[in-house]
Design a protein around this motif. Sequence first.
Motif, PDB file in Angstrom:
ATOM      1  N   ASN A   1       0.863  -1.185   0.000  1.00  0.00           N
ATOM      2  CA  ASN A   1       0.000   0.000   0.000  1.00  0.00           C
ATOM      3  C   ASN A   1       0.898   1.233   0.000  1.00  0.00           C
ATOM      4  O   ASN A   1       1.515   1.557   1.012  1.00  0.00           O
ATOM      5  N   TYR A   2       0.954   1.929  -1.143  1.00  0.00           N
ATOM      6  CA  TYR A   2       1.800   3.110  -1.265  1.00  0.00           C
ATOM      7  C   TYR A   2       1.094   4.378  -0.782  1.00  0.00           C
ATOM      8  O   TYR A   2       1.702   5.441  -0.717  1.00  0.00           O
TER       9      TYR A   2
ATOM     10  N   ASP B   1      -1.110   6.099  -2.298  1.00  0.00           N
ATOM     11  CA  ASP B   1      -1.536   7.006  -3.368  1.00  0.00           C
ATOM     12  C   ASP B   1      -2.343   6.294  -4.451  1.00  0.00           C
ATOM     13  O   ASP B   1      -2.555   6.830  -5.538  1.00  0.00           O
ATOM     14  N   GLY B   2      -2.790   5.069  -4.134  1.00  0.00           N
ATOM     15  CA  GLY B   2      -3.587   4.313  -5.092  1.00  0.00           C
ATOM     16  C   GLY B   2      -2.790   3.574  -6.145  1.00  0.00           C
ATOM     17  O   GLY B   2      -3.371   2.935  -7.025  1.00  0.00           O
ATOM     18  N   SER B   3      -1.453   3.618  -6.065  1.00  0.00           N
ATOM     19  CA  SER B   3      -0.637   3.012  -7.125  1.00  0.00           C
ATOM     20  C   SER B   3      -0.235   1.570  -6.844  1.00  0.00           C
ATOM     21  O   SER B   3       0.342   0.917  -7.703  1.00  0.00           O
ATOM     22  N   GLY B   4      -0.503   1.065  -5.669  1.00  0.00           N
ATOM     23  CA  GLY B   4      -0.076  -0.292  -5.324  1.00  0.00           C
ATOM     24  C   GLY B   4      -0.953  -1.359  -5.939  1.00  0.00           C
ATOM     25  O   GLY B   4      -1.951  -1.073  -6.615  1.00  0.00           O
TER      26      GLY B   4
END
Length: 443
Positions: A30-31, A33-36
């Motif tokens: 889980n980054y 920022d929604g990018s994971g």
Amino acid sequence: MTIHAADRPIAAEDEVARICSELIRIDSSNYGDGSGPGERKAAEYVMGELAEVGLDAELLESEPGRATVVVRVEGADPSRPGLAVHGHLDVVPASADDWQVDPFAAEERDGCIWGRGAVDMKDMDAMILANIREFARSGTKPARTTTFVFFADEEAGGELGSHWLVDHHPQWFDGVTEAVSEVGGYSVTVPTPEGDRRAYLLQTAEKGIAWLRLHAHGRAGHGSVPNDENAIVRLAAAIGRIAAHEWPREYIASVRQLLDGLSSLTGIGYAADLEPLLGTLRGAQGFVRGTLRDTSNVTMLESGYKHNVIPQTASAAVDCRFLPGHEGTLMATIRELAGEHVEVEVVHRDIAIESPFDGDLVQSMKQSLLREDPTAAVLPYCLSGGTDNKALARLGITGYGFAPLRLPADLDFAPMFHGVDERVPLDSLRFGARVLGDFLRTC
């Protein structure tokens, strides 16, 4: 009649290591920022493990790929208030270059399973899942009707996980009054006049969260021209003031109880000097130091786009954690320290919680630990971070941290949360599975 090992039902402790390893191999980073990759694959794995033993769970997505799994198991006495037992499926990112092993390979080495999530918190997810499976296979019921939840998004504050579930599907918690999850129930070995003794730290409180962004404003210009309104300089000054600020010390109830208990065990007082007593906690002392006062740490910086251009704005991320009742004072202090040219934006906030170190549930946790480790002590403590219990508190649910692990004295365990070379001993996992199962049967 002789019962052969092959004829016995599979116990939770027999498969907890397998489940933990298989969960670690699913990258659910889980980054923030929604990018994971999201939790969907891990959630589907949990669904499969539950379906295999005949349980009908529900997978709920707050956004595509951001998945939470929920299943309710009826208790032996359905008239009693319900219990929630929960973990989270996401993990913080890991850079393979920093690790001795592949962080998503779940390699077994030196009696441990290594990998991202081994302690935060796919170990506890595995204990929960292994016990649900054992109960289903054997027909055993937990003492109380129990809602088991595997949340998404805890590592980014739970907006797409626990908070979303409380907002959109609160019916899953109908009748629930208490909850257990991370980060507590693990042992530290402390010196006593009679020799070393294990003490299990039961988490009864959590600091609140205020994730802030500082926005400094100034005058843009050429890098060769003097500029007394440089946004970066203004931001740096604000950061310097925040970093230099000495937050006042305060012992909240759970911290005072922990220190008093440690003092009684070790014979070391702390009225004049706290350091010798904190030293007895070894690696766990960092968590305790973080609960002695409010904290503010700068974690990210962003500004500029060219070497010879003075930017108009500069920003910094600040991770603030406050003791119960301190949020207003902390925010006022940060705004004052930031100064007139720096705006303070609240990116994410959540409450501080404090639960009593008494009552039937706490007694059940203590008794389950002491049945496995009779000479140990059990002490309360406050977590410097936060858990999904914050979201459940909005429904009036009292939360505790209880992910039981009996740890080797020389394992520097607490610093592995969000650290490198995260690992959990196999024996500790099996211990935790037994203790958690005993707790669910008797609480």
